[in-house]
Design a protein around this motif. Structure first.
Motif: not given
Lengths: 533, 445
Positions: A252-253, A173-178, A217-219, A211-213
């Motif tokens: 969530l921001t 999820h960090q990779k997704i946010a980044e 919850r995605s998988e 952004l990570v948050a």
């Protein structure tokens, strides 16, 4: 797929011009020119000269369809007597399938990054690639495209490619946010993982973890319909530690948006994953959908109408077509990177939004503006590239080069030629930050079998090397070669040099053909071919 | 990656046939002798003609780049028995009263040859900024990019017309988070791309360094001359910097091809490879020594970003530190045995240190406020420990050293003036080291 070019040209003419020609006339291209010219006056610089049609046609083909023109395509354009022939060419190219493929190449790299062979294979198999192509083919509004990627919940089987942006990042999820931040908002947030951004203070640590948050919850899930990114209705509450050691909840921001309200359980309170927290998906076989979906919240409360989405896109398109963003680097649109033309950026972003995020309109405006068609020779005394007072040279991407080499030697191209894979591994950049070349690239072009074998095997009667050998005089032979590869006639010393080199082998001999192969190698690897200028 | 032969398998490993011949004779000779000494091995695997031509009196430098940032507590500044000290003890060294972590038993025996700074104090606490700072010596001052330490040293001390690359980066790992981003940046800054590093690593060799068998040596060189004719013409007519960089890269091809054997680790003595130990970092440190012996001026050895131990710091360091301990020991003693240590500066450092406290994942986080690094040889005095930290290692208690004084010291040790100024159009003057920083006198020979 093998393309026979003359047929393709006929096809392009019909599709392109009829639909779109009228649009070009109404474009406020002059508006862009005014912003740019104003800055020239302020800086008291005289811009470079405008380029000839013969240079314009190469530049435009590379930019819009990702390859050099064939000699026939070039001749057709040069012979066109219409005063608005550049507008016609722009429309012709924008309406072509080659444009779709080229822009899918660019955006695949910009959104997903370069990958292994396997990654490219997966992107095709799971229809990310075809979905991206369809978006450019239909000129879909960019904000819709962004929202579908972020929601990753296909509403029909045709849209299943939308999941791949998240899916390829494999629950990281960090990779997704980044990836989300630079891809769609034009900012880099990696620095904010451990503390507020050191230099650009407006990018805070809570934005990173917020952004990570939205995605945590995605998988990834394998469903009967294929790979999907399901979402849980619970969990994903954590705290992040500041450097000082103090903990803060990940609300969530995101940058530029309010906090999305969500009840937060106490630390010792256990949440239960109950069926009533979900609704069934509209399509059979799709994962159930949480009633409160964080991804949906991100799309509706953050992405929808977020001013950076349009700004980031116009800035990136500017960088693609002009070699540098109005904000540079193009994906660091934060307070430490001021735009070179703030009013122009505002105006472009506003126009893009007003037009319904119309990508082709934006491209048309940029390539028809005055400074797009300036000489790439830097005028003496000007050294600030942000003035756009001369055209910035850009190295061809791996795909542009793979396609152009084929067009040069074969007169046609295949999009599945091994050159794509081979060049992608060594010349990986789309929009590189600097245009420096490493010796590894020079070694590759010199010694790797990829290019050498391609040239040696381009020996069918219809190919360039056998064809020029049928011509009578050395001058004709060299002229045909230089026109095809560089799109210009040769100079006398060039004819002399090449003719002298091939003359040392007997005409018609094997050695003579090899000489021509060496000449072709020298031209294909020279800077004039390597850059869009 | 493309497949390529190792140079050993090729019949023509070097540009000149004379050299090939020479090398074969040497091989026969040494095999006849049966047991070549270490010294003759060194000659065996170098390229005699090149080595003589390029070896200069000037100093050289090997930077062991510990990317990700090691912990000072588990290396040079142990605090055993304190709340922050971690589980490892401290051991005696050859310097009375000076201790290092128990994870560094070998370096403990050569502390009289090392100079350790325990009072590094820098600003950035994020990798990208800190890597930039500690490889260039200064924070960015746009719009011009300051060259890397290696680029400056290669420009000042190297011999640019040498076929042996003057600045080599050995880094097998294409990934590495912020280090990856850094590697994609502009290395040589205002010096120009020709001062950037030649990058090798991975399979310990340079891809595509051998000429294709289908093209004769003459043809290979003739077609390059033709390429240069066209490409230079374009560069000159366009006044193109991009083309200049592109052409500069091709100019280096022939020279690099002629020293392909230098990049073939397989050709180094098995005993040496064993001594340095398995793993890319160790093997590349050995290769760095080999390159320096044969005419390179600056070799930077990296290995992705392994030191960033936010999780299970002690377990990770228990693996990483002993490797560093052995590599640094082997390198310094090898250079000394070969009489090269006085003129070769070895630097071992990362971009900052680690926090005195542990996080929830039993990791140590980034800590630029008080950290350690080590150097040896090349104008640096051995047996010196500079500065100190307080009891728990939370702050520097004596003689803080920032990036500027460190770089002033490094440059001075190498015989390069730290005060040189660069005047760039319409910009304030740049100095090689900004802010009139003075070198640390106690560290200099």
């Amino acid at each position: 797929m093998m393309r026979i070019l003359p047929a393709a040209i006929a096809l392009l003419c019909i599709v392109g011009v009829a639909v779109d020609a009228s649009l070009a006339a109404d474009l406020p291209v002059g508006q862009i020119d005014r912003f740019i010219e104003q800055k020239w006056q302020q800086a008291d610089v005289q811009p470079a000269e405008p380029i000839s049609d013969s240079r314009f046609v190469r530049r435009l083909y590379l930019d819009l369809v990702g390859r050099i023109p064939t000699p026939q395509e070039r001749e057709t354009f040069l012979a066109d007597q219409r005063p608005d022939k550049r507008e016609h060419l722009v429309d012709l190219l924008l309406g072509s399938e080659d444009h779709v493929v080229h822009f899918a190449d660019l955006f695949d790299t910009l959104l997903m990054g370069r990958g292994s062979d396997r990654d490219y294979c997966n992107r095709r198999e799971h229809q990310w690639r075809s979905w991206l192509e369809q978006a450019f083919r239909e000129n879909r509004p960019w904000d819709e495209v962004v929202q579908e990627i972020l929601l990753a919940r296909p509403a029909s089987p045709d849209e299943r490619g939308t999941v791949w942006f998240l899916y390829e990042r494999e629950n990281d999820h960090q990779k997704i946010a980044e990836a989300v931040a630079p891809a769609f908002f034009g900012i880099r947030i990696e620095c904010a993982q451990c503390h507020d951004h050191m230099l650009a203070g407006e990018i805070e640590q809570r934005h990173y973890w917020g952004l990570v948050a939205f995605f945590n919850r995605s998988e990834n899930a394998k469903t009967e319909n294929g790979p999907r990114v399901k979402e849980s209705a619970i969990g994903g509450f954590s705290e992040f530690a500041k450097l000082s050691g103090e903990s803060t909840p990940n609300l969530l921001t995101f940058f530029g948006a309010d906090v999305v309200d969500e009840p937060r359980p106490d630390a010792d309170q256990k949440q239960e994953d109950l069926p009533e927290l979900y609704v069934e998906a509209a399509l059979k076989g799709e994962p159930q959908v949480p009633k409160f979906s964080r991804r949906e919240q991100f799309v509706s409360h953050v992405a929808n109408g977020h001013p950076l989405i349009a700004r980031a896109f116009v800035n990136r398109m500017w960088a693609i077509l002009l070699g540098r963003g109005i904000v540079h680097p193009f994906d660091e649109m934060d307070s430490t990177h001021e735009p070179s033309h703030p009013e122009l950026l505002d105006w472009l972003a506003q126009d893009f939004r007003d037009s319904g995020h119309d990508i082709r309109r934006l491209i048309r405006m940029i390539v028809l503006s005055r400074h797009y068609a300036l000489d790439s020779r830097r005028p003496e005394g000007i050294d600030d590239p942000a003035l756009f007072a001369w055209s910035l040279e850009r190295p061809l991407t791996a795909e542009q080069l793979a396609r152009s080499m084929q067009v040069a030697l074969h007169g046609s191209f295949r999009n599945d030629h091994p050159l794509f894979r081979q060049l992608r591994e060594t010349l990986p950049d789309v929009l590189p930050e600097t245009v420096g070349t490493g010796v590894d690239a020079a070694l590759f072009l010199s010694n790797n079998p990829a290019v050498n074998t391609f040239i040696a095997e381009s020996d069918e009667p219809s190919h360039l090397i056998p064809r020029i050998q049928q011509l009578d005089t050395p001058a004709e032979q060299v002229t045909a070669l230089i026109v095809t590869l560089f799109g210009r006639p040769p100079a006398d010393d060039e004819i002399e040099r090449i003719a002298g080199f091939v003359a040392t082998a007997e005409p018609g001999s094997q050695a003579r053909s090899q000489r021509w192969q060496h000449v072709v190698w020298a031209l294909l690897t020279s800077a004039e071919f390597r850059f869009n200028h | 990656m493309s497949s390529h032969q190792t140079p050993a398998a090729g019949s023509q490993t070097c540009g000149s046939s004379e050299h090939t011949l020479h090398r074969r004779l040497f091989l026969q000779g040494s095999m006849a002798a049966g047991c070549a000494s270490v010294a003759s091995y060194a000659g065996l695997f170098s390229i005699p003609a090149l080595a003589e031509q390029t070896r200069r009196e000037g100093r050289k430098c090997i930077l062991l780049w510990l990317c990700g940032a090691p912990s000072q507590f588990e290396t040079w500044d142990p605090k055993p028995g304190t709340a922050t000290g971690g589980p490892f003890s401290a051991i005696d060294t050859t310097l009375p009263g000076i201790h290092v972590s128990q994870l560094m038993p070998r370096c403990a025996t050569i502390m009289d040859k090392l100079a350790v700074i325990r009072s590094m104090k820098t600003e950035p606490s994020e990798h990208f900024q800190a890597i930039d700072l500690m490889t260039r010596g200064e924070k960015p001052r746009p719009p011009f990019t300051r060259p890397l330490l290696g680029s400056v040293v290669a420009e000042q001390l190297g011999q640019l017309d040498s076929p042996v690359p003057q600045f080599v980066l050995l880094d097998p790992c294409p990934e590495g988070n912020e280090f990856k981003a850094f590697k994609a940046g502009n290395w040589a800054g205002w010096l120009g791309a020709e001062y950037g590093p030649v990058r090798a690593g991975g399979e310990y060799s340079i891809p595509d360094i051998l000429r294709p068998e289908t093209i004769s040596e003459t043809d290979h060189s003739d077609r390059e001359a033709l390429r240069r004719f066209f490409s230079r013409k374009y560069e000159n007519e366009q006044r193109s910097e991009a083309a200049a960089s592109y052409n500069a890269a091709f100019e280096r091809v022939k020279g690099l091809m002629s020293c392909a054997p230098l990049f073939d680790l397989e050709q180094l003595p098995e005993a040496d490879r064993q001594r340095y130990g398995p793993g890319a970092f160790a093997q590349h440190a050995l290769q760095a020594r080999h390159l320096i012996e044969n005419g390179s001026t600056f070799v930077m050895v990296a290995n992705g970003m392994p030191w960033d131990n936010h999780v299970f710091q002690h377990e990770m360091h228990q693996m990483l530190v002993p490797e560093l301990d052995n590599v640094l020991y082997q390198l310094v003693t090898d250079l000394e045995e070969r009489g090269l240590l006085d003129d070769t500066l070895v630097i071992a450092m990362g971009e900052f240190g680690r926090t005195p406290w542990l996080n929830e994942a039993r990791g140590r986080d980034h800590y630029p406020k008080a950290w350690s690094m080590a150097m040896a040889g090349g104008g640096i005095r051995g047996g010196v420990v500079h500065g100190a930290t307080d009891e728990l290692g939370k702050d520097v208690s004596d003689d803080p050293v920032d990036n500027r004084s460190l770089f002033a010291t490094i440059f001075t040790a190498l015989g390069i003036s730290p005060d040189e100024s660069y005047d760039l159009p319409d910009l304030p003057t740049f100095f090689r080291v900004e802010g009139d920083a003075t070198p640390l006198a106690d560290l200099l020979v």
